[in-house]
Motif scaffolding. Sequence first.
Motif, PDB file in Angstrom:
ATOM      1  N   ARG A 107       0.816  -1.214   0.000  1.00 12.35           N
ATOM      2  CA  ARG A 107       0.000   0.000   0.000  1.00 12.35           C
ATOM      3  C   ARG A 107       0.855   1.272   0.000  1.00 12.35           C
ATOM      4  NH1 ARG A 107      -1.906   2.625   4.382  1.00 12.35           N
ATOM      5  NH2 ARG A 107      -1.033   2.082   6.416  1.00 12.35           N
ATOM      6  N   CYS A 144      -4.745   8.008   8.502  1.00 13.04           N
ATOM      7  CA  CYS A 144      -5.890   7.251   8.032  1.00 13.04           C
ATOM      8  C   CYS A 144      -6.037   6.011   8.930  1.00 13.04           C
ATOM      9  CB  CYS A 144      -5.690   6.847   6.572  1.00 13.04           C
ATOM     10  SG  CYS A 144      -4.395   5.630   6.354  1.00 13.04           S
ATOM     11  N   CYS A 147      -3.091   3.496   8.764  1.00 11.98           N
ATOM     12  CA  CYS A 147      -1.848   3.946   9.406  1.00 11.98           C
ATOM     13  C   CYS A 147      -2.005   3.953  10.928  1.00 11.98           C
ATOM     14  CB  CYS A 147      -1.458   5.337   8.908  1.00 11.98           C
ATOM     15  SG  CYS A 147      -0.797   5.311   7.225  1.00 11.98           S
ATOM     16  N   CYS A 165       2.886   7.529   7.598  1.00  7.28           N
ATOM     17  CA  CYS A 165       1.830   8.015   6.701  1.00  7.28           C
ATOM     18  C   CYS A 165       1.799   7.148   5.455  1.00  7.28           C
ATOM     19  CB  CYS A 165       2.089   9.457   6.313  1.00  7.28           C
ATOM     20  SG  CYS A 165       3.684   9.683   5.512  1.00  7.28           S
ATOM     21  N   CYS A 166       0.827   7.409   4.613  1.00 15.18           N
ATOM     22  CA  CYS A 166       0.737   6.682   3.349  1.00 15.18           C
ATOM     23  C   CYS A 166       0.130   7.602   2.307  1.00 15.18           C
ATOM     24  CB  CYS A 166      -0.103   5.419   3.512  1.00 15.18           C
ATOM     25  SG  CYS A 166      -1.862   5.770   3.741  1.00 15.18           S
ATOM     26  N   CYS A 169      -3.183   9.342   3.427  1.00 18.92           N
ATOM     27  CA  CYS A 169      -3.249  10.375   4.460  1.00 18.92           C
ATOM     28  C   CYS A 169      -2.071  11.346   4.486  1.00 18.92           C
ATOM     29  CB  CYS A 169      -3.393   9.728   5.837  1.00 18.92           C
ATOM     30  SG  CYS A 169      -1.988   8.711   6.329  1.00 18.92           S
TER      31      CYS A 169
END
Length: 735
Positions: A107, A144, A147, A165-166, A169
């Motif tokens: 992801r 998010c 996370c 984070c990703c 978010c």
Amino acid sequence: MGFRPWLHREAEKLHLNGWCRNTGQGVEMEAEGEECDLQSLIADLKNPDEIPPLAEIHDVACRTVSPKGDTGFIILASKAGSHDTLIAPDLAICDDCRRELSTPGDRRYRYPFINCTNCGPRFTIIREVPYDRPKTSMGKFPMCPDCAREYKDITNRRYHAQPDCCDVCGPEISFISGKISCTKEDAVAEAKKLLAGGGILAIKGLGGFHLACLCDDETVIRLRKRKERNGKPFAIMCRDIPAAEKFCNISEAEKKILDGPRKPIVLLDKKDPYAYAGLSRSDTVGIMLPYTPLHILLFENTPYDALVMTSANLSEKPVIFRNEEALNELEGIADGFLLHNRDILRRCDDSLVQVIGNREVFYRRSRGYTPAPLYLHFDADHILALGSEQKASFAIGKGKRVFMSQHIGDLKNIETLSFYETQIHDFENLFGVKAETLVCDLHPDYLSTRYASERSKTDGLKLIQVQHHHAHMASCMADNGLNEPCIGIIFDGTGLGTDSTIWGSEILYGDYRHVERFASLKPIPLPGGDAVTEEIGRTAFSLSYISGLDEETASCTSEKNKIFKMMITKNINSPLSSGMGRMFDGVYSLITGVQYAGYEGEAAVLLECLANRSRDEREHFVYSWENDGVLRMDWRVMIRDLMKQKEEGVSSSVLAMRFHNTMIEWACEACRNAGNQTGIRTVVLSGGSFFNRIMTEGIVRKLEEEQYTVYTHHRVSPGDEGIALGQLAAAKAML
Ligand code: ZN
Ligand code: ZN
Ligand code: FE
């Protein structure tokens, strides 16, 4: 870094109950359970292969307490009243994150801000302590649910990782060039296209902006023109070690640091010393490897595997670190901008090291190292050391810890001075320590000295001044944890002496409190004062004229000679200096005829390169001594010998090596005399001239053969950036 989460996992693994927390003194843990499990915990703590890769354990102290009947294990909030003093440095992307970055389906596949407990930004994103996400520049990116789940899961490698984070978010990148403006994958693609086409790209990094471009001569010349940077070397970033090996010979020890978690710029020997002159005119080139996920993406499937990567700063100003600033100030310099919306809260330039033995020797201790504290063998609480001026730094003590500032630059630049003042304030807040004693250089005109005296007045603080070379010596002693009296061989550019003349080639002996000046160079008159650092021909003339040589042999135009001669004889703006840096400048100019240096210190670097071509040469020039209360190496004989040999046709490189040998010879002779007189057998080497490997290795080898114990710098720079540590140590002793 990641230490408490590791303890938590360790406790669960060993079925121990209790708690751990940060205190001002370190991590405190209370654990109860089976005796054998407690013993394996202690064994693990003492095993460098067990503890997290970035943890450094200085001491483990254990004490038995009666069981409380705790169930489970928790991480407590930091001890009340004590700041969570440890803020981690910004670290390069770790192997786990790198794997995820390149795994399709993950992801965070190709997400430029991937990080975890073991890697990513810290120092540059923390607004205030305690270190929690809302108090960082990640505060504006709420996690998010995915996370947040990882953050709370103790088995996850992102457990308690504040900047986690990703793509859903976290921050995102953007690219701007002329009419083109795009984000995410398109931004990376456009940036790569611009670079491959020979463009100059401004890239927002961890602690500031870089200017990047291809390494070919044509592109590099364009960058130099736009940046108005003539002589100074450019560092490059290589895709990986094999790519770096196309430029340089790299030892195993160098590879380890180059590719380690801190990823500094490492000065490496060029394969062909004459190659890549556009990048640097010396035998070395500074190389670093990609250290952010964005850097890695910029090298993915590209025709280039190395890029010039130089700090984006203009005319000695500090590095640019804000988007708007970059867009405004780099207009006309950069052809495009690769930006992101995670704010950099404080600047932190790339560190620059050379690897000698297995350890770093710091030219610049900054990203990846700052603000990890140095541990002292004495208590330096509430002492603030203000450092030098041109290579400014400061250090503040808290207990046995000292926090050294990141790379600051030259305070004579107004923006740099303001950066310095802001950082001092910032460090006092971040580490929860207010200065009570100030310590600065003896030079009244250093802007660091002015800061110290003004602040001591306004805040009513005690002020101590430490002579420049005493501070260098104390710095090397503190760097090595020494307490006994030492002999210091301190060779550098300039520093104000206690007799109001300029010192710089000093053989001292003494301790943190007090030193005696045992020997030095015969002072050199410098016609024009500071002008000599660029126009090295002036110093060459002075050396030759004072040595009684026919003026024709001094490689200056005769009209100029007349003026310099008049300045020297009538003592008009011709301060006397015993600086080793000036001696190197003058001798380089005499040997090669070169009149101007591209930047201060370049001549010394190039003279070492010349000498490198004749490393086996063992001879030295003749020299003699005089005594004016201080033993003086009289270089007049040396200069006459040198010029005679030059006329006889001895090659430049042999002359250069013989000059190095002469400097090694007199330093060791003076040291031997000081040793015989005082009985001291411990020697410390400090000052910017000890970036010179021939000098360092030569003096160390010679003195060790004579049963002296010789110490060099490893934790702070031998140059002026390192003197704040020495000031701190000296002030502590004087208090
Ligand atoms: Zn990581
Ligand atoms: Zn997320
Ligand atoms: Fe110095």
